[in-house]
Design an enzyme around this catalytic site. Structure first.
Site, PDB file in Angstrom:
ATOM      1  N   GLU A  15     -16.156  42.980 -13.585  1.00 15.65           N
ATOM      2  CA  GLU A  15     -14.954  42.178 -13.380  1.00 15.65           C
ATOM      3  C   GLU A  15     -14.792  41.859 -11.898  1.00 15.65           C
ATOM      4  O   GLU A  15     -14.245  42.680 -11.145  1.00 15.65           O
ATOM      5  CB  GLU A  15     -13.719  42.965 -13.836  1.00 15.65           C
ATOM      6  CG  GLU A  15     -13.758  43.380 -15.287  1.00 15.65           C
ATOM      7  CD  GLU A  15     -12.370  43.724 -15.790  1.00 15.65           C
ATOM      8  OE1 GLU A  15     -11.877  42.994 -16.649  1.00 15.65           O
ATOM      9  OE2 GLU A  15     -11.771  44.696 -15.310  1.00 15.65           O
ATOM     10  N   HIS A  43     -10.576  50.468 -13.021  1.00 13.05           N
ATOM     11  CA  HIS A  43     -10.100  49.078 -13.071  1.00 13.05           C
ATOM     12  C   HIS A  43      -9.728  48.626 -11.658  1.00 13.05           C
ATOM     13  O   HIS A  43      -9.188  49.398 -10.864  1.00 13.05           O
ATOM     14  CB  HIS A  43      -8.887  48.954 -14.004  1.00 13.05           C
ATOM     15  CG  HIS A  43      -8.534  47.520 -14.255  1.00 13.05           C
ATOM     16  ND1 HIS A  43      -7.784  46.794 -13.358  1.00 13.05           N
ATOM     17  CD2 HIS A  43      -8.860  46.681 -15.258  1.00 13.05           C
ATOM     18  CE1 HIS A  43      -7.664  45.559 -13.824  1.00 13.05           C
ATOM     19  NE2 HIS A  43      -8.297  45.470 -14.974  1.00 13.05           N
TER      20      HIS A  43
HETATM   21  P1  PGA Z   1      -7.309  38.883 -16.718  1.00 14.85           P
HETATM   22  O1  PGA Z   1      -7.566  40.448 -16.478  1.00 14.85           O
HETATM   23  O2  PGA Z   1      -7.936  38.544 -18.050  1.00 14.85           O
HETATM   24  O3  PGA Z   1      -5.826  38.729 -16.729  1.00 14.85           O
HETATM   25  O4  PGA Z   1      -7.975  38.156 -15.595  1.00 14.85           O
HETATM   26  C1  PGA Z   1      -8.785  41.036 -16.796  1.00 14.85           C
HETATM   27  C2  PGA Z   1      -8.718  42.525 -16.533  1.00 14.85           C
HETATM   28  O5  PGA Z   1      -7.974  42.934 -15.636  1.00 14.85           O
HETATM   29  O6  PGA Z   1      -9.385  43.314 -17.196  1.00 14.85           O
END
Ligand code: PGA
Length: 244
Positions: free
Chosen positions: A161, A91
């Site tokens: 992401e 992550h």
């Molecule tokens: P967020 O986070 O939806 O708060 O942008 C996504 C994530 O960290 O997986």
């Protein structure tokens, strides 16, 4: 089947996690694969609340050694023994706030697979990397260093992401997300992994924009942080996920 994965991060204490998990039991899960990634402190209680539902539970972070003198850490095997189905690996908050390298991510991924958990490998570029035109190079490196030479029999989930969109309210355009999902699948094929790859999008997903991502054939679902920790927001996301 849409994947709606909820990363509660460090937003909720034990009591708040219990309250939210109980509310999750009222969600309409038709056509939905849902998993909750709780804090370690709430893991057991939340698992017990969800045990008769179709909602799975996962680890936000693991350490790659199975057991031993590693103060403060929790191994993939310990999470597996405690009832986890999934584990997040790589992550962006681990990579950037806790300085986890691609090599660390690789070790974590291997231990997640060895423990029999399904990994959710998170990849994505920072704002600077994006502005320099390095998105593909960075994400390809993250993918290849994590997966090259691995044997994966079960599912592989990759969450694209973009770091600059996480927790910021800035969205990645669905066109770019689609392009990255295709590229991620191709890179995984190129390194010889012949498995079905499930790609999720993550980064400021809200009820207002979820349809934009779920309408993309290459994207099987979303990994949501902030909005998953507030029941009304999450409920609306779940509802809106049904119409695309
Ligand atoms: P967020 O986070 O939806 O708060 O942008 C996504 C994530 O960290 O997986």
């Amino acid at each position: 089947m849409k994947y709606l994965f909820a990363n509660w991060k460090m937003y909720l204490n034990l009591e708040e996690s219990i309250v939210l998990a109980k509310k999750y039991l009222n969600l309409n899960l038709e056509n939905t694969k849902m998993s909750v990634f709780t804090s370690a402190i709430a893991f057991n209680e939340v698992k017990n609340i969800l045990k008769d539902s179709n909602i799975n539970i996962g680890a936000q972070n693991i350490y790659w050694v199975e057991k031993g003198g590693y103060t403060g850490e929790i191994s993939a095997q310990m999470y597996k023994d405690a009832g986890a189905n999934y584990a997040l690996v790589g992550h962006s908050e681990r990579r950037h706030q806790f300085k986890e390298t691609n090599e660390d991510v690789r070790q974590k991924l291997e231990s997640v697979l060895n423990a029999g958990l399904i990994p959710v490998l998170c990849v994505g570029e920072t704002k600077i990397e994006k502005d320099l035109g390095n998105t593909e190079k960075i994400v390809k490196e993250q993918i290849c260093s994590a997966l090259e030479g691995l044997k994966i029999q079960k599912e592989l989930i990759v969450a694209y992401e973009p770091v600059w969109s996480i927790g910021t309210g800035y969205n990645c355009s669905p066109v770019i997300a689609e392009d990255m999902a295709k590229k991620i699948k191709n890179w995984i094929k190129e390194i010889g992994l012949d498995i079905e790859v499930i790609v999720l999008y993550g980064g400021s997903v809200r009820s207002e924009n979820i349809k934009d991502y779920l309408s993309i054939a290459e994207i099987s679902g979303v990994l949501v942080g902030g909005a998953s920790a507030k029941f009304e927001d999450w409920k609306q996301i779940v509802e809106n996920s049904k119409y695309n």
